[in-house]
Design an enzyme around this catalytic site. Structure first.
Site, PDB file in Angstrom:
ATOM      1  N   GLN A   1       0.845  -1.200   0.000  1.00  0.00           N
ATOM      2  CA  GLN A   1       0.000   0.000   0.000  1.00  0.00           C
ATOM      3  C   GLN A   1       0.882   1.253   0.000  1.00  0.00           C
ATOM      4  O   GLN A   1       1.666   1.448   0.926  1.00  0.00           O
ATOM      5  CB  GLN A   1      -0.860  -0.022   1.268  1.00  0.00           C
ATOM      6  CG  GLN A   1      -1.736   1.189   1.493  1.00  0.00           C
ATOM      7  CD  GLN A   1      -2.348   1.169   2.902  1.00  0.00           C
ATOM      8  OE1 GLN A   1      -1.779   0.574   3.821  1.00  0.00           O
ATOM      9  NE2 GLN A   1      -3.487   1.802   3.069  1.00  0.00           N
ATOM     10  N   GLY A   2       0.746   2.082  -1.019  1.00  0.00           N
ATOM     11  CA  GLY A   2       1.563   3.302  -1.116  1.00  0.00           C
ATOM     12  C   GLY A   2       0.725   4.543  -0.888  1.00  0.00           C
ATOM     13  O   GLY A   2       0.396   5.260  -1.841  1.00  0.00           O
TER      14      GLY A   2
ATOM     15  N   SER B   1       1.171   6.641   2.475  1.00  0.00           N
ATOM     16  CA  SER B   1       1.923   7.622   3.283  1.00  0.00           C
ATOM     17  C   SER B   1       3.151   8.150   2.540  1.00  0.00           C
ATOM     18  O   SER B   1       3.776   7.439   1.756  1.00  0.00           O
ATOM     19  CB  SER B   1       2.405   6.975   4.578  1.00  0.00           C
ATOM     20  OG  SER B   1       1.327   6.417   5.277  1.00  0.00           O
TER      21      SER B   1
ATOM     22  N   SER C   1       4.648  -1.254   4.217  1.00  0.00           N
ATOM     23  CA  SER C   1       4.724  -2.625   4.733  1.00  0.00           C
ATOM     24  C   SER C   1       4.859  -3.583   3.561  1.00  0.00           C
ATOM     25  O   SER C   1       4.192  -3.401   2.535  1.00  0.00           O
ATOM     26  CB  SER C   1       3.445  -2.981   5.499  1.00  0.00           C
ATOM     27  OG  SER C   1       3.246  -2.104   6.557  1.00  0.00           O
TER      28      SER C   1
ATOM     29  N   GLU D   1      -9.278  -1.403   6.106  1.00  0.00           N
ATOM     30  CA  GLU D   1      -8.115  -1.612   6.983  1.00  0.00           C
ATOM     31  C   GLU D   1      -8.512  -1.489   8.459  1.00  0.00           C
ATOM     32  O   GLU D   1      -7.993  -2.200   9.314  1.00  0.00           O
ATOM     33  CB  GLU D   1      -7.025  -0.583   6.642  1.00  0.00           C
ATOM     34  CG  GLU D   1      -5.700  -0.862   7.338  1.00  0.00           C
ATOM     35  CD  GLU D   1      -4.545  -0.037   6.765  1.00  0.00           C
ATOM     36  OE1 GLU D   1      -4.784   0.807   5.877  1.00  0.00           O
ATOM     37  OE2 GLU D   1      -3.397  -0.240   7.223  1.00  0.00           O
TER      38      GLU D   1
ATOM     39  N   GLU E   1      -4.997   8.379  17.889  1.00  0.00           N
ATOM     40  CA  GLU E   1      -5.478   9.760  18.087  1.00  0.00           C
ATOM     41  C   GLU E   1      -6.415  10.157  16.937  1.00  0.00           C
ATOM     42  O   GLU E   1      -7.460  10.780  17.157  1.00  0.00           O
ATOM     43  CB  GLU E   1      -4.294  10.750  18.146  1.00  0.00           C
ATOM     44  CG  GLU E   1      -3.438  10.655  19.398  1.00  0.00           C
ATOM     45  CD  GLU E   1      -2.442   9.483  19.348  1.00  0.00           C
ATOM     46  OE1 GLU E   1      -2.218   8.930  18.252  1.00  0.00           O
ATOM     47  OE2 GLU E   1      -1.912   9.126  20.413  1.00  0.00           O
TER      48      GLU E   1
HETATM   49  C1  LIG Z   1       4.320  -0.587  11.067  1.00  0.00           C
HETATM   50  C2  LIG Z   1       3.704   0.426  10.160  1.00  0.00           C
HETATM   51  C3  LIG Z   1       3.256   0.016   8.924  1.00  0.00           C
HETATM   52  C4  LIG Z   1       2.761   0.964   8.037  1.00  0.00           C
HETATM   53  N1  LIG Z   1       2.405   0.519   6.803  1.00  0.00           N
HETATM   54  C5  LIG Z   1       2.015   1.415   5.887  1.00  0.00           C
HETATM   55  C6  LIG Z   1       1.751   0.994   4.551  1.00  0.00           C
HETATM   56  O1  LIG Z   1       1.859  -0.189   4.213  1.00  0.00           O
HETATM   57  N2  LIG Z   1       1.402   1.930   3.641  1.00  0.00           N
HETATM   58  C7  LIG Z   1       1.261   3.245   3.972  1.00  0.00           C
HETATM   59  O2  LIG Z   1       0.891   4.032   3.117  1.00  0.00           O
HETATM   60  N3  LIG Z   1       1.518   3.686   5.227  1.00  0.00           N
HETATM   61  C8  LIG Z   1       1.893   2.798   6.189  1.00  0.00           C
HETATM   62  N4  LIG Z   1       2.191   3.222   7.463  1.00  0.00           N
HETATM   63  C9  LIG Z   1       2.164   4.656   7.758  1.00  0.00           C
HETATM   64  C10 LIG Z   1       1.024   5.068   8.675  1.00  0.00           C
HETATM   65  O3  LIG Z   1      -0.196   5.104   7.984  1.00  0.00           O
HETATM   66  C11 LIG Z   1       1.400   6.449   9.246  1.00  0.00           C
HETATM   67  O4  LIG Z   1       2.556   6.244  10.047  1.00  0.00           O
HETATM   68  C12 LIG Z   1       0.297   7.029  10.086  1.00  0.00           C
HETATM   69  O5  LIG Z   1      -0.790   7.403   9.282  1.00  0.00           O
HETATM   70  C13 LIG Z   1       0.787   8.265  10.891  1.00  0.00           C
HETATM   71  O6  LIG Z   1       1.432   9.169  10.051  1.00  0.00           O
HETATM   72  P1  LIG Z   1       2.886   9.734  10.414  1.00  0.00           P
HETATM   73  O7  LIG Z   1       3.780   8.585  10.707  1.00  0.00           O
HETATM   74  O8  LIG Z   1       3.283  10.665   9.329  1.00  0.00           O
HETATM   75  O9  LIG Z   1       2.710  10.520  11.781  1.00  0.00           O
HETATM   76  P2  LIG Z   1       2.124  11.996  11.964  1.00  0.00           P
HETATM   77  O10 LIG Z   1       0.930  12.146  11.108  1.00  0.00           O
HETATM   78  O11 LIG Z   1       3.240  12.964  11.772  1.00  0.00           O
HETATM   79  O12 LIG Z   1       1.674  11.961  13.464  1.00  0.00           O
HETATM   80  C14 LIG Z   1       2.611  12.121  14.547  1.00  0.00           C
HETATM   81  C15 LIG Z   1       1.818  12.113  15.847  1.00  0.00           C
HETATM   82  O13 LIG Z   1       0.905  13.225  15.864  1.00  0.00           O
HETATM   83  C16 LIG Z   1      -0.422  12.770  16.105  1.00  0.00           C
HETATM   84  N5  LIG Z   1      -1.359  13.561  15.319  1.00  0.00           N
HETATM   85  C17 LIG Z   1      -1.239  13.937  14.029  1.00  0.00           C
HETATM   86  N6  LIG Z   1      -2.305  14.661  13.642  1.00  0.00           N
HETATM   87  C18 LIG Z   1      -3.133  14.733  14.714  1.00  0.00           C
HETATM   88  C19 LIG Z   1      -4.413  15.336  14.951  1.00  0.00           C
HETATM   89  N7  LIG Z   1      -5.052  16.000  13.977  1.00  0.00           N
HETATM   90  N8  LIG Z   1      -4.984  15.186  16.175  1.00  0.00           N
HETATM   91  C20 LIG Z   1      -4.336  14.498  17.166  1.00  0.00           C
HETATM   92  N9  LIG Z   1      -3.119  13.925  17.003  1.00  0.00           N
HETATM   93  C21 LIG Z   1      -2.532  14.024  15.789  1.00  0.00           C
HETATM   94  C22 LIG Z   1      -0.431  11.318  15.631  1.00  0.00           C
HETATM   95  O14 LIG Z   1      -1.442  10.581  16.285  1.00  0.00           O
HETATM   96  C23 LIG Z   1       0.977  10.859  16.020  1.00  0.00           C
HETATM   97  O15 LIG Z   1       0.995  10.481  17.380  1.00  0.00           O
HETATM   98  C24 LIG Z   1       2.664   2.316   8.388  1.00  0.00           C
HETATM   99  C25 LIG Z   1       3.085   2.725   9.663  1.00  0.00           C
HETATM  100  C26 LIG Z   1       3.602   1.800  10.537  1.00  0.00           C
HETATM  101  C27 LIG Z   1       4.076   2.255  11.890  1.00  0.00           C
END
Ligand SMILES: Cc1cc2nc3c(=O)[nH]c(=O)nc-3n(C[C@H](O)[C@H](O)[C@H](O)COP(=O)(O)OP(=O)(O)OC[C@H]3O[C@@H](n4cnc5c(N)ncnc54)[C@H](O)[C@@H]3O)c2cc1C
Length: 400
Positions: free
Chosen positions: A124-125, A127, A159, A245, A380
């Site tokens: 899945q692409g 993020s 992933s 999901e 969150e």
């Molecule tokens: C093991 C793993 C597998 C993954 N696999 C995939 C995948 O296959 N494909 C893919 O596309 N993505 C994947 N992801 C990415 C995942 O979807 C993102 O990590 C997730 O959506 C959070 O985005 P971020 O890491 O940019 O954190 P951020 O969005 O930067 O968030 C950082 C922190 O701020 C908090 N936050 C942000 N905005 C708000 C708000 N409005 N209100 C309250 N709190 C907030 C979040 O809860 C978090 O604690 C994966 C992530 C992990 C850890």
């Protein structure tokens, strides 16, 4: 007679018979390691050949057209038999249902059978760096050139990226529309990872496994027929994908029930069956898994009656991810000092396979449980969605 017409007891005994004859007698190595991934892929081929890869999918794509009752019965038998985890999660739980909802007949026939047999592994692409919770700010571009799109940009936290053959990605096909409203002008595009200009760079996880990746696109040419749904309306397709999901995988409650049984077994093995903290944690885990099971049955009834289960997806994700985390955090506590070891070799060298398996189960799955509270939208973000869209509370302040 179709699967839906087969009585539940007869169906269960057919499933049980097949699983008894086919489930590997020794647990497979965890799929996060290359050796384990190859073993799981072989298992998936066996499952597909037996016609059990997705019992609820239409027969023409390799399923059995089972209704929800039979689908849940299959999952319960599957987990009870100790059958291996499924590995093509992106394909099985996300892309497949999306194709059946938004794809063309040609796309379904082209991609679904290979996805089910695990000939093609999908990732899945969505993020990107800076576009996780705020997914609609994504910047990967796809510019139309004749019958192709030219893709440039980067995805991250992919992933299975290290093992995958194809990626389903969100790309910006109309940047002007995106300037007016960021959710507009996004398209859902399937991309062959072997295309020239694709670079997959592995990322190492905190537990040392390497299936995770970031994916770079430089002038990657993708045929226009790989668009799923309408061009520029990919946000709607993405939200359905995230709904799959986050929502109930009908039958996965059986897996958590087994985890709680294993937790109780671990407590006994550690001589902590009379310890009040342990009793409290195991009891709570048992109650939560039973609540989750009851909720899965409730949602199945709702879905069968044509009700809306999509709005339950965030509640469901928040509940199962936090429940799973608590089960495995208890497991690590019960493991004692062994839990602090990242490389299992010193703990498991020379030990029977069951010891290695126990380490994998508690240690690796604890880290996976932590990740589950992030992927598919963090806890969150689920709380925000529940408060605003389910409970109708005031919206959180948005930047001006
Ligand atoms: C093991 C793993 C597998 C993954 N696999 C995939 C995948 O296959 N494909 C893919 O596309 N993505 C994947 N992801 C990415 C995942 O979807 C993102 O990590 C997730 O959506 C959070 O985005 P971020 O890491 O940019 O954190 P951020 O969005 O930067 O968030 C950082 C922190 O701020 C908090 N936050 C942000 N905005 C708000 C708000 N409005 N209100 C309250 N709190 C907030 C979040 O809860 C978090 O604690 C994966 C992530 C992990 C850890």
């Amino acid at each position: 007679m179709s699967t839906a017409e087969t009585g539940l007891d007869a169906f269960r005994s057919e499933v049980r018979g097949w699983l008894e004859a086919n489930v590997p007698s020794e647990p497979l190595v965890d799929w996060a390691y290359p050796e384990g991934f190859a073993q799981h892929r072989e298992w998936e081929r066996t499952l597909f050949a037996g016609g059990w890869a997705a019992v609820d999918w239409p027969e023409e794509y390799g399923g059995r057209g089972a209704d929800l009752q039979h689908t849940i019965a299959f999952a319960e038998e599957y987990y009870r038999a100790g059958a291996p985890d499924r590995i093509n999660m992106g394909g099985l739980y996300l892309l497949g249902p999306v194709l059946m909802q938004y794809g063309t007949e040609e796309q379904c026939r082209r991609w679904i059978p290979d996805l089910l047999s695990c000939e093609t592994i999908w990732c899945q692409g969505f993020s990107e760096p800076g576009s996780g919770s705020d997914l609609a700010s994504l910047r990967t571009r796809a510019d139309r050139d004749g019958d192709e799109y030219v893709v440039n940009g980067q995805k991250i936290w992919t992933s299975m990226g290290g093992y995958a053959d194809w990626i389903f990605a969100l790309v910006r096909t109309d940047p002007e529309a995106g300037k007016r409203r960021k959710h507009d002008g996004i398209t859902f595009l399937c991309i062959d990872l072997r295309s020239p200009g694709v670079e997959v760079r592995p990322l190492t996880m905190v537990d040392g496994t390497k299936g995770f990746a970031e994916v770079f696109f430089t002038d990657v040419r993708v045929p226009v027929e790989n668009v799923v749904g309408e061009v520029g309306k990919g946000w709607k397709v993405a939200m359905s994908t995230l709904g799959f999901e986050r929502g109930a995988v009908f039958g996965d409650h059986a897996k958590f029930t087994l985890d709680v049984q294993a937790l109780a077994g671990l407590a006994v093995a550690r001589g902590l069956e009379e310890d009040s903290l342990t009793l409290d944690e195991v009891g709570r885990a048992l109650v939560e898994t039973e609540v989750y099971r009851a909720n899965v049955y409730r949602l199945a009834g709702l879905a069968a009656a044509g009700g809306d289960v999509d709005s339950h997806a965030s509640v469901n994700k928040l509940f199962w991810t936090e429940m799973q985390h608590d089960i495995f955090a208890s497991g690590l506590r019960l493991m004692g000092p062994d839990a602090a070891v990242l490389d299992p070799a010193p703990v498991t060298e020379g030990a029977p396979a069951s010891v290695r398996h126990a380490w994998d189960r508690w240690h690796h799955r604890y880290w996976y449980a932590r990740a589950a509270m992030i992927f598919g939208g963090t806890s969150e973000i689920q709380r925000n969605i529940i408060s605003e869209r389910v409970l109708g509370l005031p919206m959180e302040p948005r930047p001006a």
